[in-house]
Design a protein around this motif. Structure first.
Motif, PDB file in Angstrom:
ATOM      1  N   THR A 175      10.752 -19.308  -7.606  1.00 31.19           N
ATOM      2  CA  THR A 175      11.519 -18.190  -7.002  1.00 31.19           C
ATOM      3  C   THR A 175      12.575 -17.787  -7.858  1.00 31.19           C
ATOM      4  OG1 THR A 175      11.600 -19.819  -4.861  1.00 31.19           O
ATOM      5  CG2 THR A 175      13.291 -18.524  -5.090  1.00 31.19           C
TER       6      THR A 175
ATOM      7  N   GLN B 183       0.922 -24.107  -8.583  1.00 35.07           N
ATOM      8  CA  GLN B 183       0.862 -24.385  -7.190  1.00 35.07           C
ATOM      9  C   GLN B 183      -0.600 -24.451  -6.607  1.00 35.07           C
ATOM     10  OE1 GLN B 183       3.136 -25.253  -5.659  1.00 35.07           O
ATOM     11  NE2 GLN B 183       4.854 -23.953  -5.394  1.00 35.07           N
TER      12      GLN B 183
ATOM     13  N   GLU C 195       8.267 -24.700  -7.011  1.00 33.74           N
ATOM     14  CA  GLU C 195       8.577 -23.486  -6.337  1.00 33.74           C
ATOM     15  C   GLU C 195       9.749 -23.152  -6.568  1.00 33.74           C
ATOM     16  OE1 GLU C 195       9.101 -22.992  -1.358  1.00 33.74           O
ATOM     17  OE2 GLU C 195       8.780 -25.147  -2.087  1.00 33.74           O
ATOM     18  N   LEU C 196      10.799 -23.850  -6.986  1.00 34.45           N
ATOM     19  CA  LEU C 196      12.115 -23.346  -7.344  1.00 34.45           C
ATOM     20  C   LEU C 196      12.233 -22.791  -8.711  1.00 34.45           C
ATOM     21  CD1 LEU C 196      15.107 -23.494  -7.211  1.00 34.45           C
ATOM     22  CD2 LEU C 196      15.226 -25.651  -8.523  1.00 34.45           C
TER      23      LEU C 196
ATOM     24  N   LYS D 291       8.019 -28.961  -5.356  1.00 33.91           N
ATOM     25  CA  LYS D 291       9.416 -28.289  -5.300  1.00 33.91           C
ATOM     26  C   LYS D 291       9.879 -27.784  -6.476  1.00 33.91           C
ATOM     27  CE  LYS D 291      10.495 -31.295  -1.315  1.00 33.91           C
ATOM     28  NZ  LYS D 291      11.380 -32.536  -0.910  1.00 33.91           N
ATOM     29  N   ASP D 292       9.662 -28.488  -7.506  1.00 33.71           N
ATOM     30  CA  ASP D 292      10.281 -28.054  -8.864  1.00 33.71           C
ATOM     31  C   ASP D 292       9.562 -26.853  -9.325  1.00 33.71           C
ATOM     32  OD1 ASP D 292      11.659 -27.976 -11.289  1.00 33.71           O
ATOM     33  OD2 ASP D 292      10.479 -29.408 -12.335  1.00 33.71           O
TER      34      ASP D 292
ATOM     35  N   SER E 144       4.910 -34.168  -4.240  1.00 38.52           N
ATOM     36  CA  SER E 144       6.023 -33.418  -3.501  1.00 38.52           C
ATOM     37  C   SER E 144       7.082 -32.881  -4.466  1.00 38.52           C
ATOM     38  CB  SER E 144       6.300 -34.256  -2.395  1.00 38.52           C
ATOM     39  OG  SER E 144       7.407 -33.717  -1.586  1.00 38.52           O
ATOM     40  N   GLU E 145       7.747 -33.826  -5.341  1.00 41.86           N
ATOM     41  CA  GLU E 145       8.679 -33.640  -6.244  1.00 41.86           C
ATOM     42  C   GLU E 145       8.191 -32.296  -7.226  1.00 41.86           C
ATOM     43  OE1 GLU E 145       9.813 -36.974  -7.976  1.00 41.86           O
ATOM     44  OE2 GLU E 145      10.945 -37.829  -6.311  1.00 41.86           O
TER      45      GLU E 145
END
Length: 254
Positions: free
Chosen positions: A115, A193, A111-112, A108-109, A104-105
């Motif tokens: 982005t 991802q 994904e950031l 998120k990393d 999960s972490e």
């Protein structure tokens, strides 16, 4: 312990064991699998089928038991016996929960960074468009001023325009190179991802190792800051004399 797809169902002992429950470590036939998932406490259990069942399940080499815990002090998975004999005072967490948390972490990393890299590409593209508009405006101003002085200043106008266009090519080349770098970061994030999603059916021990390796790759990427965009401007001046050089304003490149 269930390890082979050729085994029989461990529930009814009659049907073929074609489905492996990762949480219960048991083989199920199709009918028993459906019944298992209807049970309230087991409705979120995950199964692997087919050749995935034959995937070797890593065991503790000393005790031949499944890894159940993750020792944070030693940074290693441990079995039930090892947790008591060798890691009794260490900080222990559930292996599955630890793996889920890390995934999960990591997601998120990624994904950031995905982005941020996408925003960087968008910013550079906006800068490119604005810069090209400025170039057009400057060339138009220079050309109009050149036409005002007619043939006397045609040569000077040509020189200014060429200077602007040469700088434009340099700036566009740099912007194109920056876009490639940040687009590559963006594409890497997308691939990671995809890799994480494809790891869902992998056993926790193998998954933890793969996620750690992927985390190293993700951490090694340092997204570059987008530099200030190139710009160009032209300041008019109205000279009183007839000297050609004094008839023109100043070009400024940044």
């Amino acid at each position: 312990m269930a390890q082979a797809a050729a085994s029989t169902c461990e529930i009814c002992t009659g049907g073929p064991g074609e489905h492996y429950c990762q949480q219960c470590d048991q083989l199920f036939c199709g009918s028993c699998k459906l019944s298992h998932l209807r049970t309230k406490s087991c409705k979120n259990h995950t199964f692997v089928s087919g050749r995935d069942i034959n995937q070797k399940k890593l065991l503790c080499t000393e005790h031949k038991e499944c890894f159940l815990f993750y020792c944070q002090d030693c940074d290693t998975p441990v079995c039930r016996i090892c947790s008591v004999e060798k890691h009794s005072r260490h900080l222990m967490t559930d292996l599955t929960k630890t793996t889920v948390k890390l995934r999960s972490e990591l997601a998120k990393d990624i994904e950031l960074k995905e982005t941020t890299s996408r925003q960087n590409v968008n910013t550079i593209e906006k800068y490119t468009k604005a810069y090209r508009e400025e170039v057009k405006a400057v060339i138009k101003t220079i050309t109009e001023e050149g036409n005002y002085w007619k043939k006397l200043i045609d040569k000077k106008v040509e020189g200014f325009v060429k200077l602007v266009q040469d700088e434009e090519q340099k700036a566009l080349h740099n912007m194109s190179a920056l876009i490639k770098v940040h687009r590559k970061d963006f594409e890497n994030c997308q691939q990671w991802q995809k890799n994480i999603k494809e790891m869902e059916s992998i056993a926790d021990v193998l998954l933890l190792k793969k996620l750690k390796k992927l985390k190293v790759d993700v951490d090694n990427i340092e997204l570059q800051q987008v530099p200030e965009r190139s710009s160009v401007s032209y300041r008019n001046k109205k000279p009183l004399g007839t000297e050609i050089d004094s008839l023109f304003g100043e070009l400024q490149f940044k």
